[in-house]
Enzyme design. Structure first.
Site, PDB file in Angstrom:
ATOM      1  N   ASN A 185       0.854  -1.187   0.000  1.00 50.65           N
ATOM      2  CA  ASN A 185       0.000   0.000   0.000  1.00 50.65           C
ATOM      3  C   ASN A 185       0.893   1.242   0.000  1.00 50.65           C
ATOM      4  O   ASN A 185       1.491   1.578   1.015  1.00 50.65           O
ATOM      5  CB  ASN A 185      -0.901  -0.027   1.246  1.00 50.65           C
ATOM      6  N   LYS A 243       0.072   4.272  -0.213  1.00 47.36           N
ATOM      7  CA  LYS A 243      -0.580   5.438   0.407  1.00 47.36           C
ATOM      8  C   LYS A 243      -0.340   6.678  -0.471  1.00 47.36           C
ATOM      9  O   LYS A 243      -0.295   6.547  -1.696  1.00 47.36           O
ATOM     10  CB  LYS A 243      -0.077   5.618   1.847  1.00 47.36           C
ATOM     11  N   HIS A 254      -9.451   0.805   5.361  1.00 49.57           N
ATOM     12  CA  HIS A 254      -8.150   1.090   5.987  1.00 49.57           C
ATOM     13  C   HIS A 254      -8.364   2.020   7.181  1.00 49.57           C
ATOM     14  O   HIS A 254      -9.197   2.925   7.127  1.00 49.57           O
ATOM     15  CB  HIS A 254      -7.192   1.718   4.972  1.00 49.57           C
ATOM     16  N   GLU A 262      -6.752   4.472   8.197  1.00 50.23           N
ATOM     17  CA  GLU A 262      -6.573   5.899   7.895  1.00 50.23           C
ATOM     18  C   GLU A 262      -7.856   6.476   7.293  1.00 50.23           C
ATOM     19  O   GLU A 262      -8.214   7.623   7.556  1.00 50.23           O
ATOM     20  CB  GLU A 262      -5.371   6.069   6.952  1.00 50.23           C
ATOM     21  N   GLU A 279      -4.993  -5.195  10.455  1.00 43.42           N
ATOM     22  CA  GLU A 279      -3.960  -4.186  10.666  1.00 43.42           C
ATOM     23  C   GLU A 279      -4.206  -3.488  12.010  1.00 43.42           C
ATOM     24  O   GLU A 279      -4.977  -2.511  12.069  1.00 43.42           O
ATOM     25  CB  GLU A 279      -4.000  -3.136   9.550  1.00 43.42           C
ATOM     26  N   GLY A 283       2.833   2.045  10.889  1.00 41.24           N
ATOM     27  CA  GLY A 283       3.770   3.159  10.787  1.00 41.24           C
ATOM     28  C   GLY A 283       4.533   3.443  12.069  1.00 41.24           C
ATOM     29  O   GLY A 283       5.173   4.485  12.186  1.00 41.24           O
ATOM     30  N   SER A 295       3.716  -2.350  10.145  1.00 40.08           N
ATOM     31  CA  SER A 295       5.179  -2.381  10.291  1.00 40.08           C
ATOM     32  C   SER A 295       5.810  -3.703   9.847  1.00 40.08           C
ATOM     33  O   SER A 295       6.803  -4.144  10.411  1.00 40.08           O
ATOM     34  CB  SER A 295       5.599  -2.056  11.735  1.00 40.08           C
TER      35      SER A 295
HETATM   36  P1  13P Z   1       3.241   0.253   7.671  1.00 40.90           P
HETATM   37  O1  13P Z   1       3.761  -1.034   7.051  1.00 40.90           O
HETATM   38  O2  13P Z   1       3.977   1.460   7.238  1.00 40.90           O
HETATM   39  O3  13P Z   1       3.115   0.104   9.149  1.00 40.90           O
HETATM   40  O4  13P Z   1       1.750   0.441   7.099  1.00 40.90           O
HETATM   41  C1  13P Z   1       0.865  -0.610   7.150  1.00 40.90           C
HETATM   42  C2  13P Z   1      -0.361  -0.238   6.403  1.00 40.90           C
HETATM   43  O5  13P Z   1      -1.102   0.631   6.821  1.00 40.90           O
HETATM   44  C3  13P Z   1      -0.627  -0.929   5.141  1.00 40.90           C
HETATM   45  O6  13P Z   1      -1.913  -0.671   4.684  1.00 40.90           O
END
Ligand code: 13P
Length: 253
Positions: free
Chosen positions: A9, A11, A98, A100, A170, A176, A216
């Site tokens: 992803n 982003k 997601h 976010e 997740e 992150g 992560s």
């Molecule tokens: P990270 O791997 O940066 O923690 O992000 C995970 C994520 O949100 C994938 O959709």
């Protein structure tokens, strides 16, 4: 049996030139590493979907996913992208739910159910994301919370529809932060979600749904995570922006 999947992803990252460079590096390094029963899914920003698609057309183990889709069919929704549009350019997967999007764009379980429905109706498989916050993990029935995310956004589907869903667990506290869930923590949740699916749809359906772990994931943490019996791959954020790291994660699968 269910597919092994490593999805990246991106982003809101990369310029067009950087996106093209990253894709060609990943394809060159990883194309001979992907096993027959495995799938690599790249999730670039929507603006780059058609460009990135050209790099994977001859590679059956590679696919592209959109990062979002509107819950509306068409019309006066400035800035939105519809399932019809994604279908018209041959997109096969879309990220839905997601954390976010749940957090910054107030997407709730009911809205996500609409996005799931509209995607499936246009031949696009949702990669449905779920997961609890740190506060929920410490103070609440965190497994019950995530099970409820599935119940409210997915459990209205028919068995046939559900088989087109990929689930990505997740935990928000791991996204992150560099704080990967341990293989035991992730396995506990994945097994609970699979049992939850089995309780509604039966064991055979549950055994055919891929459940990815995200949060992560790195080249270092992937091998142990991916060995857990109910972890069928990963949804990778930060580490998918570097071709070498992402290729190592693909190899771990
Ligand atoms: P990270 O791997 O940066 O923690 O992000 C995970 C994520 O949100 C994938 O959709």
């Amino acid at each position: 049996m269910r597919k092994k999947i490593v999805a990246g992803n991106w982003k809101m990252n990369k310029t067009m030139d950087e996106a093209v460079a990253l894709t060609s590096e990943i394809v060159n390094m990883a194309k001979d590493e992907v096993r027959n029963d495995a799938q690599v899914i790249l999730c670039p920003p929507a603006l780059y979907l058609t460009t990135i698609q050209k790099y994977i057309t001859d590679l059956p183990n590679f696919a592209i996913a959109a990062q979002n889709v509107s819950d509306k069919l068409s019309g006066a929704y400035t800035g939105e992208i519809s399932a019809v549009m994604l279908q018209s350019i041959g997109i096969k997967y879309v990220l839905i739910g997601h954390s976010e999007r749940r957090q910054y764009f107030n997407e709730d379980n009911a809205l996500l159910a609409e996005k799931v429905n509209i995607s499936l109706a246009h031949g696009i498989s949702p990669i449905f994301c779920c997961g609890e916050s740190l506060n929920q993990r410490q103070n609440e029935d965190y497994i019950g919370f995530v099970k409820n995310q599935l119940t409210e956004s997915l459990f209205h589907l028919s068995e046939e529809q559900l088989l087109n869903i990929v689930i990505a667990y997740e935990p928000i506290w791991a996204i992150g932060t560099g704080m990967t869930a341990s293989a035991e923590q992730a396995q506990e949740m994945h097994a609970a979600l699979r049992a939850h699916i089995a309780s509604k749809y039966g064991q055979e359906v549950a055994d055919n749904i891929s459940i990815l772990y995200g949060g992560s994931v790195s080249a270092a943490s992937a091998p142990e995570l991916f060995q857990a019996p109910d972890i069928d791959g990963g949804l990778v954020g930060g580490a998918c922006l570097k071709s070498r790291d992402f290729t190592e994660i693909i190899k771990a699968r």
